[in-house]
Design a protein around this motif. Structure first.
Motif, PDB file in Angstrom:
ATOM      1  N   THR A  47      34.630  38.410  39.016  1.00  0.00           N
ATOM      2  CA  THR A  47      35.204  39.341  40.016  1.00  0.00           C
ATOM      3  C   THR A  47      34.388  40.830  39.579  1.00  0.00           C
ATOM      4  O   THR A  47      34.590  41.798  40.494  1.00  0.00           O
ATOM      5  CB  THR A  47      36.620  39.548  39.715  1.00  0.00           C
ATOM      6  N   THR A  48      33.960  41.104  38.566  1.00  0.00           N
ATOM      7  CA  THR A  48      33.196  42.309  38.137  1.00  0.00           C
ATOM      8  C   THR A  48      31.894  42.372  39.009  1.00  0.00           C
ATOM      9  O   THR A  48      31.807  43.343  39.552  1.00  0.00           O
ATOM     10  CB  THR A  48      32.832  41.990  36.834  1.00  0.00           C
ATOM     11  N   ALA A  49      31.375  41.339  39.113  1.00  0.00           N
ATOM     12  CA  ALA A  49      30.225  41.355  40.226  1.00  0.00           C
ATOM     13  C   ALA A  49      30.773  41.612  41.555  1.00  0.00           C
ATOM     14  O   ALA A  49      29.896  42.447  42.286  1.00  0.00           O
ATOM     15  CB  ALA A  49      29.348  40.132  40.117  1.00  0.00           C
ATOM     16  N   LEU A  50      31.538  40.847  41.712  1.00  0.00           N
ATOM     17  CA  LEU A  50      32.375  41.052  43.184  1.00  0.00           C
ATOM     18  C   LEU A  50      32.684  42.694  43.630  1.00  0.00           C
ATOM     19  O   LEU A  50      32.352  43.350  44.461  1.00  0.00           O
ATOM     20  CB  LEU A  50      33.209  40.202  43.288  1.00  0.00           C
ATOM     21  N   ARG A  51      33.187  43.095  42.590  1.00  0.00           N
ATOM     22  CA  ARG A  51      33.787  44.628  42.535  1.00  0.00           C
ATOM     23  C   ARG A  51      32.501  45.492  42.914  1.00  0.00           C
ATOM     24  O   ARG A  51      32.796  46.369  43.531  1.00  0.00           O
ATOM     25  CB  ARG A  51      34.658  45.035  41.447  1.00  0.00           C
ATOM     26  N   ARG A  52      31.415  45.321  41.782  1.00  0.00           N
ATOM     27  CA  ARG A  52      30.249  46.158  42.213  1.00  0.00           C
ATOM     28  C   ARG A  52      29.665  46.064  43.542  1.00  0.00           C
ATOM     29  O   ARG A  52      29.125  47.297  43.983  1.00  0.00           O
ATOM     30  CB  ARG A  52      29.270  45.682  40.813  1.00  0.00           C
ATOM     31  N   ARG A  53      29.700  44.779  43.924  1.00  0.00           N
ATOM     32  CA  ARG A  53      28.991  44.645  45.357  1.00  0.00           C
ATOM     33  C   ARG A  53      29.761  45.428  46.272  1.00  0.00           C
ATOM     34  O   ARG A  53      28.951  46.079  46.924  1.00  0.00           O
ATOM     35  CB  ARG A  53      29.013  43.361  45.500  1.00  0.00           C
ATOM     36  N   ILE A  54      30.907  45.213  46.221  1.00  0.00           N
ATOM     37  CA  ILE A  54      31.818  45.866  47.257  1.00  0.00           C
ATOM     38  C   ILE A  54      31.623  47.410  47.230  1.00  0.00           C
ATOM     39  O   ILE A  54      31.667  48.297  48.193  1.00  0.00           O
ATOM     40  CB  ILE A  54      33.218  45.526  47.326  1.00  0.00           C
ATOM     41  N   GLU A  55      31.763  47.831  45.958  1.00  0.00           N
ATOM     42  CA  GLU A  55      31.640  49.285  45.754  1.00  0.00           C
ATOM     43  C   GLU A  55      30.185  49.915  46.059  1.00  0.00           C
ATOM     44  O   GLU A  55      30.120  51.177  46.853  1.00  0.00           O
ATOM     45  CB  GLU A  55      31.915  49.708  44.082  1.00  0.00           C
ATOM     46  N   MET A  92      28.277  48.653  48.294  1.00  0.00           N
ATOM     47  CA  MET A  92      28.500  48.537  49.803  1.00  0.00           C
ATOM     48  C   MET A  92      29.106  49.865  50.498  1.00  0.00           C
ATOM     49  O   MET A  92      28.875  50.460  51.365  1.00  0.00           O
ATOM     50  CB  MET A  92      28.780  47.286  50.471  1.00  0.00           C
ATOM     51  N   THR A  93      30.324  49.947  50.200  1.00  0.00           N
ATOM     52  CA  THR A  93      31.415  50.674  50.531  1.00  0.00           C
ATOM     53  C   THR A  93      31.375  52.195  50.137  1.00  0.00           C
ATOM     54  O   THR A  93      31.745  53.127  51.150  1.00  0.00           O
ATOM     55  CB  THR A  93      32.843  50.386  50.507  1.00  0.00           C
ATOM     56  N   GLY A  94      30.842  52.665  49.190  1.00  0.00           N
ATOM     57  CA  GLY A  94      30.697  53.849  48.419  1.00  0.00           C
ATOM     58  C   GLY A  94      32.156  54.496  47.971  1.00  0.00           C
ATOM     59  O   GLY A  94      32.049  55.671  47.765  1.00  0.00           O
ATOM     60  N   VAL A  95      33.071  53.669  47.657  1.00  0.00           N
ATOM     61  CA  VAL A  95      34.157  54.060  47.361  1.00  0.00           C
ATOM     62  C   VAL A  95      34.638  53.107  46.154  1.00  0.00           C
ATOM     63  O   VAL A  95      34.225  51.975  45.934  1.00  0.00           O
ATOM     64  CB  VAL A  95      35.434  53.888  48.358  1.00  0.00           C
ATOM     65  N   PRO A  96      35.880  53.915  45.324  1.00  0.00           N
ATOM     66  CA  PRO A  96      35.913  52.932  43.978  1.00  0.00           C
ATOM     67  C   PRO A  96      36.704  51.895  44.609  1.00  0.00           C
ATOM     68  O   PRO A  96      37.710  51.847  45.461  1.00  0.00           O
ATOM     69  CB  PRO A  96      36.998  53.997  43.323  1.00  0.00           C
ATOM     70  N   VAL A  97      36.574  50.634  43.823  1.00  0.00           N
ATOM     71  CA  VAL A  97      37.349  49.468  44.306  1.00  0.00           C
ATOM     72  C   VAL A  97      38.053  48.887  43.064  1.00  0.00           C
ATOM     73  O   VAL A  97      37.519  48.813  41.922  1.00  0.00           O
ATOM     74  CB  VAL A  97      36.335  48.350  44.797  1.00  0.00           C
ATOM     75  N   ARG A  98      38.968  48.052  43.414  1.00  0.00           N
ATOM     76  CA  ARG A  98      39.952  47.373  42.244  1.00  0.00           C
ATOM     77  C   ARG A  98      40.146  45.733  43.167  1.00  0.00           C
ATOM     78  O   ARG A  98      40.634  45.901  43.959  1.00  0.00           O
ATOM     79  CB  ARG A  98      41.134  48.043  42.017  1.00  0.00           C
ATOM     80  N   ILE A  99      39.770  44.909  42.301  1.00  0.00           N
ATOM     81  CA  ILE A  99      39.840  43.457  42.746  1.00  0.00           C
ATOM     82  C   ILE A  99      41.466  43.131  41.880  1.00  0.00           C
ATOM     83  O   ILE A  99      41.562  43.337  40.782  1.00  0.00           O
ATOM     84  CB  ILE A  99      38.963  42.583  42.239  1.00  0.00           C
ATOM     85  N   ALA A 100      42.422  42.629  42.934  1.00  0.00           N
ATOM     86  CA  ALA A 100      43.413  42.163  42.179  1.00  0.00           C
ATOM     87  C   ALA A 100      43.655  40.765  42.966  1.00  0.00           C
ATOM     88  O   ALA A 100      43.168  40.189  43.757  1.00  0.00           O
ATOM     89  CB  ALA A 100      44.720  42.892  42.687  1.00  0.00           C
ATOM     90  N   THR A 101      44.594  39.675  42.158  1.00  0.00           N
ATOM     91  CA  THR A 101      44.512  38.274  42.311  1.00  0.00           C
ATOM     92  C   THR A 101      46.114  38.155  42.721  1.00  0.00           C
ATOM     93  O   THR A 101      47.072  38.512  42.276  1.00  0.00           O
ATOM     94  CB  THR A 101      44.241  37.609  41.226  1.00  0.00           C
ATOM     95  N   THR A 102      46.107  37.572  44.158  1.00  0.00           N
ATOM     96  CA  THR A 102      47.519  37.100  44.848  1.00  0.00           C
ATOM     97  C   THR A 102      47.722  35.689  44.662  1.00  0.00           C
ATOM     98  O   THR A 102      49.001  35.472  45.095  1.00  0.00           O
ATOM     99  CB  THR A 102      47.436  37.824  46.201  1.00  0.00           C
ATOM    100  N   GLY A 103      46.631  34.897  44.537  1.00  0.00           N
ATOM    101  CA  GLY A 103      46.920  33.243  44.791  1.00  0.00           C
ATOM    102  C   GLY A 103      46.313  33.165  46.136  1.00  0.00           C
ATOM    103  O   GLY A 103      45.568  33.808  47.058  1.00  0.00           O
ATOM    104  N   ARG A 104      47.276  32.315  47.275  1.00  0.00           N
ATOM    105  CA  ARG A 104      46.794  32.024  48.537  1.00  0.00           C
ATOM    106  C   ARG A 104      47.202  33.274  49.276  1.00  0.00           C
ATOM    107  O   ARG A 104      47.906  33.933  49.072  1.00  0.00           O
ATOM    108  CB  ARG A 104      47.611  30.682  48.725  1.00  0.00           C
ATOM    109  N   PRO A 105      46.487  33.194  50.348  1.00  0.00           N
ATOM    110  CA  PRO A 105      46.696  34.447  51.438  1.00  0.00           C
ATOM    111  C   PRO A 105      48.062  34.575  52.003  1.00  0.00           C
ATOM    112  O   PRO A 105      48.553  33.348  52.018  1.00  0.00           O
ATOM    113  CB  PRO A 105      45.760  33.871  52.406  1.00  0.00           C
ATOM    114  N   ASP A 106      48.627  35.660  52.230  1.00  0.00           N
ATOM    115  CA  ASP A 106      49.730  35.867  52.885  1.00  0.00           C
ATOM    116  C   ASP A 106      49.818  35.208  54.186  1.00  0.00           C
ATOM    117  O   ASP A 106      49.055  35.136  54.903  1.00  0.00           O
ATOM    118  CB  ASP A 106      49.871  37.712  53.229  1.00  0.00           C
ATOM    119  N   LEU A 107      51.102  34.542  54.708  1.00  0.00           N
ATOM    120  CA  LEU A 107      51.290  34.244  55.667  1.00  0.00           C
ATOM    121  C   LEU A 107      52.654  34.554  56.487  1.00  0.00           C
ATOM    122  O   LEU A 107      53.617  34.909  55.443  1.00  0.00           O
ATOM    123  CB  LEU A 107      51.441  32.532  55.963  1.00  0.00           C
ATOM    124  N   ASP A 108      52.628  34.663  57.524  1.00  0.00           N
ATOM    125  CA  ASP A 108      54.088  35.011  58.079  1.00  0.00           C
ATOM    126  C   ASP A 108      55.343  34.378  57.484  1.00  0.00           C
ATOM    127  O   ASP A 108      55.161  33.158  57.433  1.00  0.00           O
ATOM    128  CB  ASP A 108      54.092  34.982  59.532  1.00  0.00           C
TER     129      ASP A 108
END
Length: 417
Positions: A166-174, A176-192
């Motif tokens: 996730t550290t590498a993922l955060r750096r890639r997104i930062e 690309m976007t040019g803004v500070p990024v935090r990666i958090a874990t939720t488990g499976r995606p939200d559904l209605d």
């Protein structure tokens, strides 16, 4: 790992008049006192302190809108601390003197912090521009949002994606976007929030494909100036019956549904749905008038809001994000970051479409949420009433003056340059 609900269907507060038998209509003061008692229980404080907190929360709305306008070019986030203090996070290093807002005997401190790396606008622009690319980096499309307290773009990933670097993922997104990024874990995606197959619920309707019957919760009474009806979630069945406390059923006429991007709302009309009232309590023994409406712009991280769902009943909790994009494709594709996320544990399947409120002020209608493996609610998110379908508006018991305008005006606030 968190387990998220699968589909959502609900309809109950703001019910047609036929459902309001033997219910007591309470005053705005009584409504706020009830919410204060629940906030006191959740926060572990006395009821008097909770009531002061809710009054301060309302009093500071106009002032924070003024702050947002004045410091728009530097604003990273606005939040409410547990003692009611308004916390403002700005970019740059030029200091801003603290201030306060007064409304009668209520005094709300406003504290400014500097040094944020990106503005709220820059983080929202990053989501708009790079959401599809970020989704493509991961196995499951993530939820995203703006952390108003820390000034970060939050990417909420699933448990499978969290097993990687996730550290590498955060750096890639930062990068690309040019803004500070935090990666958090939720488990499976939200559904209605899915309604179970039940009979005798407050509002029921058949799934057109399977024929199975689901239930929902009504939000509020609305009108287009000609017709009057109720709103619920767009993912409820089109054909619905309202079930009153006494068991009487009222068929509702389907008008339309809007369920993409920033919408999850459906309108069904009924001649019986005419009064601007809603049930806040699990037993539906109490009715509250709708006296005001709070906008998404007037909602801050840290605000306390309450909701009523047909499954979970009544609860109050803290707003976690006001710029939230649920994961997956729940909005006819990717969701926009226009949803408001609220902490659990008060949500269950069948709550969708239900009212979110504080006192007699209407705030939104519930869309979906996430659960732990034990079935407890982690968080839920709602659609602001700003996004009612074009031409439809909330029916209110008082003249149409936004609740935000009733709060203390900017002239009552003192702050530095």
């Amino acid at each position: 790992m968190l387990r998220h609900a699968v589909a959502a269907l609900a309809l109950v507060a703001g019910t047609p008049t036929i459902a309001q038998d033997a219910a007591t209509v309470v005053s705005g003061e009584a409504a706020l006192a009830q919410d204060a008692a629940e906030v006191a229980r959740v926060r572990g404080i006395d009821t008097a302190a909770a009531l002061r907190l809710l009054r301060a929360q309302a009093a500071s709305v106009a002032a924070t809108e003024w702050v947002e306008g004045r410091y728009r070019d530097r604003l990273s986030g606005i939040s409410i601390e547990r003692d009611g203090t308004v916390a403002v996070l700005l970019t740059g290093q030029r200091p801003v003197a603290d201030g306060e807002v007064r409304d009668g005997d209520i005094v709300v401190p406003i504290r400014f912090r500097t040094g944020a790396a990106a503005t709220r606008t820059e983080m929202l622009d990053a989501i708009a521009k790079y959401q599809a690319t970020i989704r493509a980096m991961l196995v499951r499309p993530p939820a995203m949002g703006v952390d108003a307290r820390r000034g970060e773009l939050v990417v909420l990933i699933g448990g499978g994606d969290a097993a990687g670097d996730t550290t590498a993922l955060r750096r890639r997104i930062e990068d690309m976007t040019g803004v500070p990024v935090r990666i958090a874990t939720t488990g499976r995606p939200d559904l209605d929030l899915a309604g179970e197959v039940v009979g005798g619920s407050r509002l029921i309707g058949p799934d057109p494909t399977t024929g199975r019957r689901y239930f929902c919760t009504t939000g509020y009474v609305v009108t287009d100036g000609v017709q009057t009806g109720v709103v619920t979630a767009a993912h409820c069945p089109d054909t619905l019956e309202h079930v009153a406390r006494n068991g009487a059923r009222t068929p509702l006429t389907f008008i339309g549904q809007w369920g993409w991007g920033f919408h999850d709302v459906q309108v069904n009309t009924s001649p019986a749905a005419t009064l601007p009232l809603f049930h806040p309590d699990a037993a539906r023994a109490v009715l509250r008038p709708v006296e005001a409406q709070r906008s998404r712009a007037g909602t801050r991280v840290g605000d306390m809001v309450c909701h009523r769902g047909e499954s979970s009943g009544y609860s109050c909790a803290e707003v976690e994000m006001v710029d939230f994009a649920p994961s997956g494709d729940l909005c006819g594709g990717p969701c926009l970051p226009t949803w408001v996320a609220v902490a659990g544990p008060g949500c269950r399947g069948g709550d969708s479409g239900g009212p979110v409120f504080i006192g007699t002020t209407a705030v939104g209608i519930l869309k979906g949420g996430s659960y732990r493996p034990d079935g407890s609610c982690v968080s839920y998110y709602y659609m602001s009433l700003d996004y009612l379908p074009d031409g439809w508006r909330l029916v209110r018991s008082t003249p149409s003056v936004p609740e935000d305008r009733d709060a203390v005006q900017p002239a009552a606030m003192s702050a530095g340059p």
